[in-house]
Design a protein around this motif. Structure first.
Motif, PDB file in Angstrom:
ATOM      1  N   ASN A  79       0.852  -1.181   0.000  1.00  0.00           N
ATOM      2  CA  ASN A  79       0.000   0.000   0.000  1.00  0.00           C
ATOM      3  C   ASN A  79       0.890   1.233   0.000  1.00  0.00           C
ATOM      4  O   ASN A  79       1.627   1.485   0.948  1.00  0.00           O
ATOM      5  N   ILE A  80       0.829   1.999  -1.096  1.00  0.00           N
ATOM      6  CA  ILE A  80       1.710   3.150  -1.232  1.00  0.00           C
ATOM      7  C   ILE A  80       0.907   4.419  -1.450  1.00  0.00           C
ATOM      8  O   ILE A  80      -0.128   4.423  -2.113  1.00  0.00           O
ATOM      9  N   GLY A  81       1.407   5.516  -0.882  1.00  0.00           N
ATOM     10  CA  GLY A  81       0.805   6.822  -1.049  1.00  0.00           C
ATOM     11  C   GLY A  81       1.743   7.750  -1.805  1.00  0.00           C
ATOM     12  O   GLY A  81       2.494   7.312  -2.677  1.00  0.00           O
ATOM     13  N   SER A  82       1.745   9.010  -1.424  1.00  0.00           N
ATOM     14  CA  SER A  82       2.516  10.008  -2.157  1.00  0.00           C
ATOM     15  C   SER A  82       3.691  10.579  -1.368  1.00  0.00           C
ATOM     16  O   SER A  82       4.333  11.526  -1.820  1.00  0.00           O
ATOM     17  N   ASP A  83       4.000  10.007  -0.185  1.00  0.00           N
ATOM     18  CA  ASP A  83       5.141  10.503   0.586  1.00  0.00           C
ATOM     19  C   ASP A  83       6.423  10.367  -0.230  1.00  0.00           C
ATOM     20  O   ASP A  83       6.663   9.313  -0.847  1.00  0.00           O
ATOM     21  N   PRO A  84       7.263  11.378  -0.237  1.00  0.00           N
ATOM     22  CA  PRO A  84       8.450  11.335  -1.098  1.00  0.00           C
ATOM     23  C   PRO A  84       9.458  10.267  -0.727  1.00  0.00           C
ATOM     24  O   PRO A  84      10.293   9.886  -1.553  1.00  0.00           O
ATOM     25  N   TRP A  85       9.424   9.755   0.512  1.00  0.00           N
ATOM     26  CA  TRP A  85      10.370   8.722   0.920  1.00  0.00           C
ATOM     27  C   TRP A  85       9.901   7.312   0.586  1.00  0.00           C
ATOM     28  O   TRP A  85      10.690   6.358   0.642  1.00  0.00           O
ATOM     29  N   GLN A  86       8.624   7.128   0.229  1.00  0.00           N
ATOM     30  CA  GLN A  86       8.105   5.780   0.017  1.00  0.00           C
ATOM     31  C   GLN A  86       8.734   5.040  -1.165  1.00  0.00           C
ATOM     32  O   GLN A  86       8.930   3.817  -1.084  1.00  0.00           O
ATOM     33  N   PHE A 120      -2.190   0.923  -4.904  1.00  0.00           N
ATOM     34  CA  PHE A 120      -2.160   2.384  -4.856  1.00  0.00           C
ATOM     35  C   PHE A 120      -3.251   2.911  -3.923  1.00  0.00           C
ATOM     36  O   PHE A 120      -4.430   2.629  -4.126  1.00  0.00           O
ATOM     37  N   ASP A 121      -2.831   3.643  -2.895  1.00  0.00           N
ATOM     38  CA  ASP A 121      -3.778   4.204  -1.931  1.00  0.00           C
ATOM     39  C   ASP A 121      -4.305   5.516  -2.489  1.00  0.00           C
ATOM     40  O   ASP A 121      -3.663   6.560  -2.399  1.00  0.00           O
ATOM     41  N   MET A 122      -5.506   5.448  -3.056  1.00  0.00           N
ATOM     42  CA  MET A 122      -6.049   6.610  -3.749  1.00  0.00           C
ATOM     43  C   MET A 122      -6.674   7.627  -2.797  1.00  0.00           C
ATOM     44  O   MET A 122      -7.165   8.658  -3.243  1.00  0.00           O
ATOM     45  N   ASN A 123      -6.628   7.352  -1.505  1.00  0.00           N
ATOM     46  CA  ASN A 123      -6.950   8.393  -0.530  1.00  0.00           C
ATOM     47  C   ASN A 123      -5.771   9.343  -0.341  1.00  0.00           C
ATOM     48  O   ASN A 123      -5.927  10.432   0.214  1.00  0.00           O
ATOM     49  N   ALA A 124      -4.576   8.914  -0.797  1.00  0.00           N
ATOM     50  CA  ALA A 124      -3.371   9.719  -0.611  1.00  0.00           C
ATOM     51  C   ALA A 124      -2.763  10.180  -1.931  1.00  0.00           C
ATOM     52  O   ALA A 124      -1.971  11.119  -1.943  1.00  0.00           O
ATOM     53  N   TYR A 158      -1.795  -5.484 -10.216  1.00  0.00           N
ATOM     54  CA  TYR A 158      -1.889  -4.216  -9.482  1.00  0.00           C
ATOM     55  C   TYR A 158      -3.262  -4.095  -8.832  1.00  0.00           C
ATOM     56  O   TYR A 158      -4.241  -4.665  -9.307  1.00  0.00           O
ATOM     57  N   SER A 159      -3.299  -3.319  -7.748  1.00  0.00           N
ATOM     58  CA  SER A 159      -4.557  -3.123  -7.046  1.00  0.00           C
ATOM     59  C   SER A 159      -4.605  -1.696  -6.512  1.00  0.00           C
ATOM     60  O   SER A 159      -3.700  -0.889  -6.753  1.00  0.00           O
ATOM     61  N   THR A 160      -5.675  -1.390  -5.785  1.00  0.00           N
ATOM     62  CA  THR A 160      -5.818  -0.082  -5.155  1.00  0.00           C
ATOM     63  C   THR A 160      -6.530  -0.231  -3.819  1.00  0.00           C
ATOM     64  O   THR A 160      -7.143  -1.270  -3.533  1.00  0.00           O
ATOM     65  N   PRO A 193      -8.665  -3.643  -8.595  1.00  0.00           N
ATOM     66  CA  PRO A 193      -8.723  -2.609  -7.559  1.00  0.00           C
ATOM     67  C   PRO A 193      -9.800  -2.888  -6.520  1.00  0.00           C
ATOM     68  O   PRO A 193     -10.684  -3.729  -6.711  1.00  0.00           O
ATOM     69  N   SER A 194      -9.720  -2.142  -5.446  1.00  0.00           N
ATOM     70  CA  SER A 194     -10.787  -2.121  -4.443  1.00  0.00           C
ATOM     71  C   SER A 194     -11.553  -0.814  -4.604  1.00  0.00           C
ATOM     72  O   SER A 194     -11.229   0.186  -3.960  1.00  0.00           O
TER      73      SER A 194
END
Length: 459
Positions: A79-86, A120-124, A158-160, A193-194
């Protein structure tokens, strides 16, 4: 030829890590299940919150991958978001998965390499404009050909989490995701996806190759878990891939000044065990099972070790190790994958439940979680026995005794006052196992509202 650095990493893993117990192949004495075995293999994955891995080092990934693999888990859904370190942590995860696979080859172990895929965590992750697809496309381009990328139906998987509101600058959900996952990627994708939409809408969403029904893991009301929620999705998938969810628990306790999430889902009636049994019974209809989660401490449904960075959940997570569920899950994973439960070779007792009454009042400023009144005060127990035995489960004045057959049995113990939990197995009137887990103490007067589960497994 291997690079010297890679060889040193692999040798380091071999030296530092003792091989975890591998999956036992069931012998000829099986408990046969109702449904016919499917010709295609089943896949079990665990949802992994990359957002909780800020302090992770390479060997932390190695340890988690080896532990998950030893319990029959095939892949992590990152589960990945948009943090630059991820992106750096994702790179470490893929590198660790390859190193573990390479070390097993060196040792002569014949097994499937551990896989990873991106969820892909689409909340982020933003998804309103056409340029918002850059992050997703970068991940797809980077890892689609990695040897440890999960391949399903011949394509990278891939998923979400969410994404039903995304258009990426297109006219609607379907066109937006079609542009991102199908038309503009460097490779074919198997996209499951979810999306939190009515299942009937799935007919018109041609950008997806299947669906992951996140909320199938828990009963969403005051009922026991059933397969009805799954069936709603299956009836609208037209044969596309179905990924079912399974989870042991759900409790989150954030105040209005943080994430403003304070509720439970009903965990009663041995939720984790019962859900796995449903998936095994219905395995003909299920392609993949996703465990929610490996490390989401904020929602209390983690099954992996407590490590990394907690999302301000220490108040209800510290001291509540859940790894006993991993051992129990191993039993059910074999049943799900093979259609046959494994032979049980030693006595195991698994116990879990809350440590305080649902109706207790405390000075906790966050207040009681929503739905607090739909769960019972009880110990939930599962016994795996190679031979029939007599069990006595006690906590203070509350006692349950019964004769259990060989195999897997479920029982529960109501809790009425402060006490410590003890389970004893007898055969021929002699004690063969006494299990009094340290810390499993029920208290009538807690200091805060902690509806997390205390989990204990006998050695």
């Amino acid at each position: 030829m291997w690079h010297i650095a890679t060889l040193l990493v692999v040798l380091n893993i071999i030296l530092l890590q003792v091989d975890a117990a591998r999956i036992h192949h069931p012998s000829q004495h099986h408990i046969h299940l109702t449904h016919v075995r499917q010709p295609h293999h089943k896949v079990v994955v665990a949802h992994f919150m990359v957002g909780n891995t800020l302090p992770y080092q390479f060997l932390d990934w190695v340890k988690d991958i080896r532990l998950a693999s030893s319990k029959g888990i095939d892949a992590f859904a990152l589960n990945i978001g948009s943090d630059p370190w991820q992106p750096d942590r994702v790179a470490d995860a893929y590198r660790a998965a390859k190193a573990v696979s390479d070390s097993k080859k060196l040792l002569g172990h014949i097994s499937q390499p551990f896989k990873l895929f991106l969820s892909f965590d689409m909340n982020a992750i933003p998804c309103a404009s056409a340029s918002d697809d850059n992050l997703i496309r970068h991940y797809v381009d980077t890892y689609h050909a990695h040897p440890n990328q999960l391949i399903y139906a011949g394509q990278p998987f891939y998923s979400t989490f969410g994404g039903e509101g995304c258009t990426f600058g297109a006219q609607d959900l379907n066109e937006g995701w079609m542009n991102v996952m199908k038309k503009n990627s460097v490779t074919g994708t198997h996209f499951v996806p979810s999306f939190f939409i009515e299942p009937a809408r799935l007919h018109n969403v041609t950008a997806i190759d299947g669906v992951f029904s996140w909320n199938s893991a828990w009963p969403l009301g005051n009922t026991a878990i059933t397969f009805d929620y799954d069936q709603q999705y299956l009836s609208h998938l037209s044969g596309r891939t179905y990924m079912a969810a399974v989870s042991p628990w759900f409790f989150t306790h954030y105040g209005k000044d943080t994430y403003n999430k304070n509720f439970i889902y009903r965990p009663d009636d041995w939720l984790f065990a019962t859900r796995w049994e449903l998936l095994i019974k219905q395995r003909e209809s299920i392609d993949l099972a996703q465990v929610i989660t490996w490390n989401d401490y904020g929602e209390s449904h983690y099954v992996g070790p407590i490590e990394g960075a907690q999302p301000n959940s220490q108040a209800w997570t510290d001291g509540f190790d859940h790894q006993g569920w991993l051992d129990l899950m191993h039993h059910y994973i074999i049943g799900f994958k093979t259609g046959e439960y494994p032979v049980i070779t030693r006595d195991r007792i698994f116990l879990w439940g809350r440590l305080s009454p649902a109706q207790a009042n405390t000075p906790d400023p966050i207040g009681k979680p929503a739905n607090y009144d739909i769960t019972r005060d009880a110990v939930w127990a599962v016994a795996l026995l190679p031979k029939a035995a007599h069990i006595k489960l006690t906590c203070g004045p509350s006692t349950v005794t019964m004769e259990l057959p060989s195999g897997c049995s479920k029982l529960s113990l109501p809790l009425t006052q402060s006490c410590s939990v003890v389970a004893v197995l007898y055969r021929m009137k002699k004690e063969v196992l006494t299990f009094a887990p340290k810390g499993y103490t029920f208290t009538e007067n807690p200091s805060n509202y902690n509806f997390n589960a205390f989990v204990a497994a006998s050695p």
